[in-house]
Design a protein around this motif. Structure first.
Motif, PDB file in Angstrom:
ATOM      1  N   ASN A 275       0.830  -1.212   0.000  1.00  0.00           N
ATOM      2  CA  ASN A 275       0.000   0.000   0.000  1.00  0.00           C
ATOM      3  C   ASN A 275       0.862   1.258   0.000  1.00  0.00           C
ATOM      4  OD1 ASN A 275      -2.340  -1.544   0.079  1.00  0.00           O
ATOM      5  ND2 ASN A 275      -2.412  -1.560   2.311  1.00  0.00           N
ATOM      6  N   ALA A 276       1.985   1.208   0.722  1.00  0.00           N
ATOM      7  CA  ALA A 276       2.884   2.364   0.782  1.00  0.00           C
ATOM      8  C   ALA A 276       3.449   2.687  -0.605  1.00  0.00           C
ATOM      9  CB  ALA A 276       4.014   2.096   1.768  1.00  0.00           C
ATOM     10  N   ILE A 277       3.782   1.652  -1.363  1.00  0.00           N
ATOM     11  CA  ILE A 277       4.298   1.867  -2.723  1.00  0.00           C
ATOM     12  C   ILE A 277       3.222   2.510  -3.604  1.00  0.00           C
ATOM     13  CG2 ILE A 277       5.139   0.716  -4.808  1.00  0.00           C
ATOM     14  CD1 ILE A 277       6.386  -1.414  -3.001  1.00  0.00           C
ATOM     15  N   LYS A 278       2.009   1.966  -3.551  1.00  0.00           N
ATOM     16  CA  LYS A 278       0.912   2.521  -4.360  1.00  0.00           C
ATOM     17  C   LYS A 278       0.624   3.966  -3.971  1.00  0.00           C
ATOM     18  CE  LYS A 278      -1.346  -1.986  -4.916  1.00  0.00           C
ATOM     19  NZ  LYS A 278      -2.516  -2.821  -4.534  1.00  0.00           N
ATOM     20  N   ARG A 279       0.664   4.240  -2.675  1.00  0.00           N
ATOM     21  CA  ARG A 279       0.371   5.590  -2.181  1.00  0.00           C
ATOM     22  C   ARG A 279       1.451   6.572  -2.646  1.00  0.00           C
ATOM     23  NH1 ARG A 279       0.396   4.322   3.081  1.00  0.00           N
ATOM     24  NH2 ARG A 279      -1.546   3.184   2.766  1.00  0.00           N
ATOM     25  N   TYR A 280       2.702   6.150  -2.575  1.00  0.00           N
ATOM     26  CA  TYR A 280       3.804   7.008  -3.027  1.00  0.00           C
ATOM     27  C   TYR A 280       3.673   7.306  -4.519  1.00  0.00           C
ATOM     28  CZ  TYR A 280       8.535   8.695  -3.921  1.00  0.00           C
ATOM     29  OH  TYR A 280       9.615   9.458  -4.303  1.00  0.00           O
ATOM     30  N   ASP A 281       3.331   6.283  -5.279  1.00  0.00           N
ATOM     31  CA  ASP A 281       3.174   6.475  -6.725  1.00  0.00           C
ATOM     32  C   ASP A 281       2.041   7.450  -7.034  1.00  0.00           C
ATOM     33  OD1 ASP A 281       5.247   4.735  -7.144  1.00  0.00           O
ATOM     34  OD2 ASP A 281       3.975   3.010  -7.636  1.00  0.00           O
ATOM     35  N   LEU A 282       0.947   7.354  -6.290  1.00  0.00           N
ATOM     36  CA  LEU A 282      -0.177   8.270  -6.508  1.00  0.00           C
ATOM     37  C   LEU A 282       0.210   9.715  -6.204  1.00  0.00           C
ATOM     38  CD1 LEU A 282      -3.148   6.234  -4.967  1.00  0.00           C
ATOM     39  CD2 LEU A 282      -2.858   6.821  -7.382  1.00  0.00           C
ATOM     40  N   LEU A 283       1.097   9.890  -5.227  1.00  0.00           N
ATOM     41  CA  LEU A 283       1.464  11.242  -4.797  1.00  0.00           C
ATOM     42  C   LEU A 283       2.606  11.841  -5.609  1.00  0.00           C
ATOM     43  CD1 LEU A 283       1.228  10.749  -0.934  1.00  0.00           C
ATOM     44  CD2 LEU A 283      -0.145  12.349  -2.278  1.00  0.00           C
ATOM     45  N   TYR A 284       3.560  11.001  -6.024  1.00  0.00           N
ATOM     46  CA  TYR A 284       4.782  11.565  -6.602  1.00  0.00           C
ATOM     47  C   TYR A 284       5.155  11.016  -7.981  1.00  0.00           C
ATOM     48  CZ  TYR A 284       5.618  13.559  -1.999  1.00  0.00           C
ATOM     49  OH  TYR A 284       5.502  14.280  -0.833  1.00  0.00           O
ATOM     50  N   LYS A 285       4.527   9.942  -8.393  1.00  0.00           N
ATOM     51  CA  LYS A 285       4.927   9.338  -9.667  1.00  0.00           C
ATOM     52  C   LYS A 285       3.896   9.579 -10.762  1.00  0.00           C
ATOM     53  CE  LYS A 285       6.524   4.940 -11.635  1.00  0.00           C
ATOM     54  NZ  LYS A 285       6.789   3.500 -11.352  1.00  0.00           N
ATOM     55  N   TYR A 286       2.631   9.371 -10.435  1.00  0.00           N
ATOM     56  CA  TYR A 286       1.577   9.503 -11.441  1.00  0.00           C
ATOM     57  C   TYR A 286       1.003  10.919 -11.435  1.00  0.00           C
ATOM     58  CZ  TYR A 286       1.767   4.402 -11.028  1.00  0.00           C
ATOM     59  OH  TYR A 286       2.177   3.098 -10.973  1.00  0.00           O
ATOM     60  N   SER A 287       0.191  11.199 -12.438  1.00  0.00           N
ATOM     61  CA  SER A 287      -0.472  12.502 -12.514  1.00  0.00           C
ATOM     62  C   SER A 287      -1.619  12.562 -11.509  1.00  0.00           C
ATOM     63  CB  SER A 287      -1.012  12.730 -13.929  1.00  0.00           C
ATOM     64  OG  SER A 287      -2.076  11.825 -14.194  1.00  0.00           O
ATOM     65  N   GLN A 288      -2.154  13.762 -11.328  1.00  0.00           N
ATOM     66  CA  GLN A 288      -3.253  13.937 -10.382  1.00  0.00           C
ATOM     67  C   GLN A 288      -4.497  13.146 -10.793  1.00  0.00           C
ATOM     68  OE1 GLN A 288      -4.216  17.906  -9.189  1.00  0.00           O
ATOM     69  NE2 GLN A 288      -2.076  18.571  -9.029  1.00  0.00           N
ATOM     70  N   ASP A 289      -4.605  12.851 -12.074  1.00  0.00           N
ATOM     71  CA  ASP A 289      -5.773  12.095 -12.546  1.00  0.00           C
ATOM     72  C   ASP A 289      -5.850  10.707 -11.912  1.00  0.00           C
ATOM     73  OD1 ASP A 289      -6.555  14.187 -14.113  1.00  0.00           O
ATOM     74  OD2 ASP A 289      -5.619  13.430 -15.949  1.00  0.00           O
ATOM     75  N   SER A 290      -4.701  10.128 -11.595  1.00  0.00           N
ATOM     76  CA  SER A 290      -4.698   8.793 -10.983  1.00  0.00           C
ATOM     77  C   SER A 290      -5.316   8.837  -9.593  1.00  0.00           C
ATOM     78  CB  SER A 290      -3.268   8.250 -10.903  1.00  0.00           C
ATOM     79  OG  SER A 290      -2.733   8.070 -12.196  1.00  0.00           O
ATOM     80  N   LEU A 291      -4.940   9.846  -8.818  1.00  0.00           N
ATOM     81  CA  LEU A 291      -5.530   9.982  -7.485  1.00  0.00           C
ATOM     82  C   LEU A 291      -7.006  10.359  -7.594  1.00  0.00           C
ATOM     83  CD1 LEU A 291      -5.037   9.869  -4.453  1.00  0.00           C
ATOM     84  CD2 LEU A 291      -4.437  12.294  -4.517  1.00  0.00           C
ATOM     85  N   LEU A 292      -7.341  11.199  -8.558  1.00  0.00           N
ATOM     86  CA  LEU A 292      -8.740  11.565  -8.776  1.00  0.00           C
ATOM     87  C   LEU A 292      -9.573  10.322  -9.088  1.00  0.00           C
ATOM     88  CD1 LEU A 292     -11.057  13.575  -9.260  1.00  0.00           C
ATOM     89  CD2 LEU A 292     -10.213  13.845 -11.611  1.00  0.00           C
ATOM     90  N   TYR A 293      -9.053   9.457  -9.945  1.00  0.00           N
ATOM     91  CA  TYR A 293      -9.762   8.224 -10.289  1.00  0.00           C
ATOM     92  C   TYR A 293      -9.940   7.339  -9.052  1.00  0.00           C
ATOM     93  CZ  TYR A 293     -10.662   3.628 -12.304  1.00  0.00           C
ATOM     94  OH  TYR A 293     -11.204   2.394 -12.588  1.00  0.00           O
TER      95      TYR A 293
END
Length: 404
Positions: A275-293
């Protein structure tokens, strides 16, 4: 046991099977749906006042009434050995049990519909989504809790996780009353070596320690734990010094590792790290659209479970990235309001229904087995008395015929 009695018993169990199937289907059809499940939801237990209990009582009485009549009238005349009587006693015990457990089949039907509407795979997907998004969903007052949010909870990326070391600084060595404390953080590293070389480090270990900047004596001071695995020793020690406060990619949302609800039979540490890896990717690796989705999926999940929410995915996404980039600001304005307790209760109930089903509720277990044994005792005694009576009558008839 003659063929007629065997046929009768087979037919009786077939009738019981049909009744159990009917209650299973009834339980399947009566499933209340995911939205109506709450902390009080449980598998059916006999209540004596609803449709299942009342119908159960009458169906059981009717079945046993006709079963006893046909058994005593048509199958109690033969002289039985002790072993045959015991066999019949066991069969009557099974009849008693199955004629008093229609409500359990009702619960099986309820459970079958639950797992049809919400397969375990989908339940785990929902849990995983909530576990990943959990640090974004706390009440704003929780973000000031050091037990919930602190650098030691960061699991990813390297050099995390870290361990805190509190050092005491004395201003005057002769006066211990004047001092201050300072928190320092060190990476948690692992070194594996042969047990025989534990005291005398091998060349590879020395190179590793030279790279870290300390010798074997310093290593001894920094050891957190040792574990022997066969011929080797695994040493967990404090590695390089880490500065979380100065890390631009170490926002508060990464400083929480706790799960909303753990997946069944998956190690919690493994879940936390993934979960920590996915959370880090949502915050710093992917665009804001990923977190929005992800927040849009969260909104769908809350509607699915009938949880009242005021979350607007676009607004919450903006808030998360704002506080990611403004780490010193308190999170008073994060817009993540929803009924947290209701959702927690919902998943507690689902977890209990999935993995700890009480088809026979502890509160009625004693009464249930007492009733089963009582019914069995009555049936068996009636059979023995009727069998003895019929044999005596047939014996008297035989004597009368001989005298004539």
């Amino acid at each position: 046991m003659d063929r007629k009695l065997k046929r009768f018993l087979i037919k009786s169990f077939a009738v019981l099977a049909v009744i159990h199937l009917a209650y299973f289907i009834y339980g399947y059809m009566k499933f209340v749906g995911l939205q109506k499940i709450n902390i009080y939801t449980e598998f059916y237990r006999f209540k004596f006042y609803d449709d299942v209990s009342i119908s159960h009582f009458f169906v059981t009485c009717l079945f046993l009434f006709f079963f006893v009549i046909f058994l005593l009238r048509n199958h109690s005349k033969k002289r039985n050995t002790l072993s045959e009587k015991l066999r019949i006693g066991i069969i009557l015990l099974l009849v008693s049990f199955f004629s008093l457990t229609f409500f359990i089949s009702y619960s099986f039907g309820f459970n079958a519909k639950l797992r049809t509407v919400l397969p375990e795979k989908d339940l785990n997907k929902d849990k995983t989504l909530l576990n990943v998004l959990q640090p974004f969903l706390y009440n704003y007052t929780s973000y000031s809790s050091e037990s919930l949010f602190n650098p030691e909870n960061v699991l990813y990326p390297k050099p995390y996780p870290v361990i805190e070391q509190i050092d005491t600084l004395y201003y005057d060595p002769d006066n211990r009353g004047y001092y201050s404390t300072e928190s320092n953080y060190y990476s948690i590293d692992t070194l594996t070596m042969l047990s025989a070389d534990h005291k005398k480090l091998n060349n590879k270990a020395k190179l590793a320690l030279d790279f870290l900047g300390f010798d074997d004596k310093e290593l001894e001071k920094r050891i957190i734990s040792k574990h022997e695995k066969g011929d080797s020793t695994e040493i967990i020690f404090k590695g390089i010094k880490v500065y979380p406060q100065a890390d631009e990619k170490m926002c508060i949302f990464l400083q929480n590792k706790f799960l909303f609800f753990p997946l069944h039979k998956v190690p919690e540490q493994q879940q936390q790290y993934q979960n920590a890896i996915k959370r880090y990717d949502l915050l710093y690796k992917y665009s804001q659209d990923s977190l929005l989705y992800s927040f849009q999926r969260l909104n769908g999940l809350l509607k699915k479970y009938n949880i009242e929410t005021q979350i607007v995915p676009k607004d919450l996404t903006k808030d998360v990235f704002y506080y990611r980039d403004h780490q010193q600001e308190p999170l008073n304005g994060i817009r993540n309001t929803y009924e947290r307790n209701d959702l927690k209760d919902k998943f507690k109930t689902l977890d209990r229904l999935f993995y700890k089903p009480n088809y026979l509720h502890p509160s009625i277990m004693g009464i249930f087995f007492t009733v089963v044994m009582s019914v069995w005792a009555v049936l068996f005694l009636l059979y023995l008395i009727w069998n003895f009576r019929n044999r005596k009558l047939s014996s008297d008839d035989f004597k009368e015929k001989e005298q004539m």
